[in-house]
Design an enzyme around this catalytic site. Structure first.
Site, mmCIF file in Angstrom:
data_model
loop_
_atom_site.group_PDB
_atom_site.id
_atom_site.type_symbol
_atom_site.label_atom_id
_atom_site.label_comp_id
_atom_site.label_asym_id
_atom_site.label_seq_id
_atom_site.Cartn_x
_atom_site.Cartn_y
_atom_site.Cartn_z
ATOM 1 N N HIS A 222 0.877 -1.188 0.000
ATOM 2 C CA HIS A 222 0.000 0.000 0.000
ATOM 3 C C HIS A 222 0.908 1.231 0.000
ATOM 4 C CE1 HIS A 222 -3.537 2.354 0.553
ATOM 5 N NE2 HIS A 222 -3.866 2.071 1.791
ATOM 6 N N HIS A 268 -2.050 -2.425 -9.519
ATOM 7 C CA HIS A 268 -3.097 -1.872 -8.655
ATOM 8 C C HIS A 268 -4.239 -2.861 -8.576
ATOM 9 C CE1 HIS A 268 -5.987 0.991 -6.982
ATOM 10 N NE2 HIS A 268 -4.934 1.709 -6.642
ATOM 11 N N ASP A 319 2.403 5.830 -6.499
ATOM 12 C CA ASP A 319 3.645 5.827 -5.723
ATOM 13 C C ASP A 319 4.893 5.909 -6.612
ATOM 14 O OD1 ASP A 319 2.545 5.752 -3.168
ATOM 15 O OD2 ASP A 319 2.257 3.582 -3.249
HETATM 16 C C1 LIG Z 1 -1.174 4.154 -3.493
HETATM 17 C C2 LIG Z 1 -1.212 2.676 -3.438
HETATM 18 O O1 LIG Z 1 -1.353 2.101 -2.396
HETATM 19 S S1 LIG Z 1 -1.108 1.863 -4.912
HETATM 20 C C3 LIG Z 1 -0.396 0.274 -4.516
HETATM 21 C C4 LIG Z 1 1.043 0.400 -4.099
HETATM 22 N N1 LIG Z 1 1.659 -0.913 -3.992
HETATM 23 C C5 LIG Z 1 2.648 -1.322 -4.794
HETATM 24 O O2 LIG Z 1 3.116 -0.623 -5.677
HETATM 25 C C6 LIG Z 1 3.179 -2.698 -4.518
HETATM 26 C C7 LIG Z 1 3.426 -3.492 -5.795
HETATM 27 N N2 LIG Z 1 2.184 -3.917 -6.392
HETATM 28 C C8 LIG Z 1 1.532 -5.052 -5.954
HETATM 29 O O3 LIG Z 1 2.008 -5.785 -5.094
HETATM 30 C C9 LIG Z 1 0.177 -5.357 -6.553
HETATM 31 O O4 LIG Z 1 0.073 -4.844 -7.853
HETATM 32 C C10 LIG Z 1 -0.968 -4.833 -5.686
HETATM 33 C C11 LIG Z 1 -0.859 -5.387 -4.264
HETATM 34 C C12 LIG Z 1 -0.934 -3.306 -5.608
HETATM 35 C C13 LIG Z 1 -2.300 -5.241 -6.287
HETATM 36 O O5 LIG Z 1 -2.310 -6.596 -6.229
HETATM 37 P P1 LIG Z 1 -3.529 -7.550 -6.632
HETATM 38 O O6 LIG Z 1 -4.698 -6.825 -7.134
HETATM 39 O O7 LIG Z 1 -3.750 -8.431 -5.470
HETATM 40 O O8 LIG Z 1 -2.928 -8.277 -7.841
HETATM 41 P P2 LIG Z 1 -2.032 -9.541 -7.763
HETATM 42 O O9 LIG Z 1 -0.971 -9.373 -6.747
HETATM 43 O O10 LIG Z 1 -2.929 -10.720 -7.633
HETATM 44 O O11 LIG Z 1 -1.381 -9.496 -9.191
HETATM 45 C C14 LIG Z 1 -1.917 -10.076 -10.370
HETATM 46 C C15 LIG Z 1 -0.752 -10.578 -11.187
HETATM 47 O O12 LIG Z 1 0.093 -9.492 -11.566
HETATM 48 C C16 LIG Z 1 1.388 -9.644 -10.969
HETATM 49 N N3 LIG Z 1 1.778 -8.357 -10.396
HETATM 50 C C17 LIG Z 1 0.955 -7.393 -9.937
HETATM 51 N N4 LIG Z 1 1.676 -6.353 -9.504
HETATM 52 C C18 LIG Z 1 2.960 -6.673 -9.712
HETATM 53 C C19 LIG Z 1 4.158 -5.990 -9.443
HETATM 54 N N5 LIG Z 1 4.170 -4.784 -8.899
HETATM 55 N N6 LIG Z 1 5.306 -6.610 -9.748
HETATM 56 C C20 LIG Z 1 5.316 -7.833 -10.309
HETATM 57 N N7 LIG Z 1 4.195 -8.527 -10.585
HETATM 58 C C21 LIG Z 1 3.039 -7.944 -10.273
HETATM 59 C C22 LIG Z 1 1.204 -10.660 -9.851
HETATM 60 O O13 LIG Z 1 2.406 -11.338 -9.582
HETATM 61 C C23 LIG Z 1 0.142 -11.555 -10.429
HETATM 62 O O14 LIG Z 1 0.740 -12.401 -11.365
HETATM 63 P P3 LIG Z 1 0.270 -13.934 -11.494
HETATM 64 O O15 LIG Z 1 -1.168 -13.878 -11.900
HETATM 65 O O16 LIG Z 1 1.198 -14.480 -12.519
HETATM 66 O O17 LIG Z 1 0.446 -14.504 -10.123
HETATM 67 O O1 LIG Z 2 -6.907 2.102 -3.895
HETATM 68 C C1 LIG Z 2 -6.007 1.355 -3.468
HETATM 69 O O2 LIG Z 2 -6.149 0.122 -3.286
HETATM 70 C C2 LIG Z 2 -4.655 1.890 -3.167
HETATM 71 C C3 LIG Z 2 -4.480 3.287 -3.637
HETATM 72 O O3 LIG Z 2 -4.208 3.541 -4.777
HETATM 73 C C4 LIG Z 2 -4.691 4.354 -2.678
HETATM 74 O O4 LIG Z 2 -5.076 4.097 -1.539
HETATM 75 O O5 LIG Z 2 -4.466 5.526 -3.040
#
Ligand SMILES: CC(=O)SCCNC(=O)CCNC(=O)[C@H](O)C(C)(C)COP(=O)(O)OP(=O)(O)OC[C@H]1O[C@@H](n2cnc3c(N)ncnc32)[C@H](O)[C@@H]1OP(=O)(O)O
Ligand SMILES: O=C([O-])CC(=O)C(=O)O
Length: 377
Positions: A222, A268, A319
């Protein structure tokens, strides 16, 4: 046997209504109380957006003047809160300081236990006003610098930068910082906001809900991702022996993906075709790259973004541009997520008040998969 569906991570589950913001992945848009966030970022101060999120409408000139007066008068750290921050080790994460400060501000607030909307508005404004001083002072004390008192003649963004760096920031830096605060302010039922709503649903108090939300925001999946982006950039730069940034970013990414690492700042839960806020924040980052004359950072940004798109077709989230923009402004990497806290206090508290207006205890079900019933000896 009845069929059950497990909604792991509550993905795709609609849990309630909200009139605060609308995240629309189909149109790649984000509305705060109906207004596109890009328009608000281009034309409003963060104070106006905070008022909008809390009250549903933008303030009139008189309403803004009154709101601003109240906010500016509550910016200073109390001696008690300063003493608590000073007692924390400088080695702890700055998010631990924010979490502790939110808790102390609750303990100090005369209306902490009053759940009325009026009292919750007062508490929201005081948290909004005080958190910049917490974040700014914490960065300064880690650098061995003295507290800088707030200035009532400066707007929120300019004063935040003043308290952090002890000098007035250039207008383009203030503008980019203001934009980042607006973009980070609110995003429907994200993990930290949902945490705040869960805590509120038990009829706990506003400061407890904000304290819990800060804990949820700290994680790298997050809010913690903005800080992690900068670590990625540092790793890539450290491994670069020549000027071929694109090749180094691609090589770093291949290794990270082969190690099954998540690349911070990408992907996301809701947006699958790009985060609606990224173009606006990227434009601010570009201005900072120009202002601080750091084209190398802009090149690295593009190199990793392109390599990620080529290999995984996964796009940046907010981010990704926010991290390097804060770095250029002079913030320590560990301070990035606390900046997100200062912005998101507005969204969290708007959701806390909305939850209370039509409350239902949040208590989902789980399917038991432990041992069958058994008995002691
Ligand atoms: C402001 C905010 O809070 S925005 C979010 C900030 N967080 C990040 O940047 C952390 C990196 N990103 C992630 O971990 C994820 O994209 C999340 C947690 C934000 C969203 O995750 P989810 O919706 O649960 O998607 P999930 O993790 O299931 O990903 C789906 C697929 O894409 C891949 N994937 C998604 N994001 C990424 C990433 N950043 N890097 C590598 N692979 C990724 C997953 O490995 C998965 O692949 P698979 O189907 O082969 O297993
Ligand atoms: O919506 C989400 O899951 C994460 C995000 O981008 C935020 O909180 O700004």
């Amino acid at each position: 046997m009845t069929e059950t569906t497990i909604h792991k991570g509550l993905a795709g589950v609609l849990v309630d209504t909200t009139s605060i913001s609308k995240v629309n992945p189909e149109t790649n848009s984000l509305l705060y109380r109906g207004y596109p966030v890009q328009e608000l970022a281009a034309r409003c101060s963060f104070e106006e957006v905070a008022y909008l999120l809390w009250n549903g409408e933008l303030p009139s000139a008189e309403e803004l003047a009154e709101f601003t007066r109240g906010e500016r008068s509550q910016r200073a750290l109390t001696p008690e809160l300063k003493a608590v921050i000073d007692a924390l080790p400088a080695t702890c994460h700055p998010m631990d300081v924010c979490r502790t400060a939110a808790s102390v501000l609750g303990a100090e607030h005369p209306k902490a236990e009053d759940p009325s909307r009026l009292a919750n508005m007062e508490k929201s404004v005081s948290l909004f006003a005080a958190m910049p001083a917490v974040v700014a002072y914490d960065q300064r004390r880690r650098r061995g610098e003295e507290l800088v008192e707030p200035r009532e003649d400066l707007g929120y963004a300019a004063n935040f930068l003043w308290m952090t760096f002890g000098e007035e920031a250039a207008p383009e830096v203030v503008e980019a910082f203001n934009v980042s605060m607006i973009l980070y302010a609110e995003h429907s039922f994200n993990a930290s906001t949902f945490t705040a709503r869960v805590i509120t649903s038990t009829l706990s108090d506003l400061h407890s809900a904000v304290t819990g939300a800060i804990g949820a925001l700290k994680g790298p999946l997050h809010g913690g991702a903005n800080e992690a982006v900068m670590h990625t950039f540092e790793e890539i730069t450290a491994s670069s022996q020549d000027d071929d940034v694109a090749a180094h970013a691609a090589a770093w990414l291949d290794t990270a993906l082969a190690d099954k690492k998540k690349i911070m700042g990408f992907g996301h839960r809701v947006y699958k075709n790009g985060d609606s806020r990224v173009p606006t924040m990227k434009a601010s980052l570009d201005k900072m790259v120009k202002h601080y004359d750091r084209p190398d950072l802009g090149e690295l940004y593009t190199a990793l973004e392109s390599a990620m798109a080529e290999r995984k077709n996964i796009l940046p989230n907010l981010d990704y541009p926010a991290g390097p923009a804060y770095h250029l402004m002079g913030f320590d990497t560990a301070t990035f997520t606390p900046l997100f806290v200062a912005a998101r206090i507005t969204g969290w508290t708007a959701h806390i008040m909305e939850q209370l207006e039509a409350n239902a205890l949040i208590r989902p079900l789980s399917e038991y998969n432990g041992p069958d019933e058994r008995h002691l000896g």
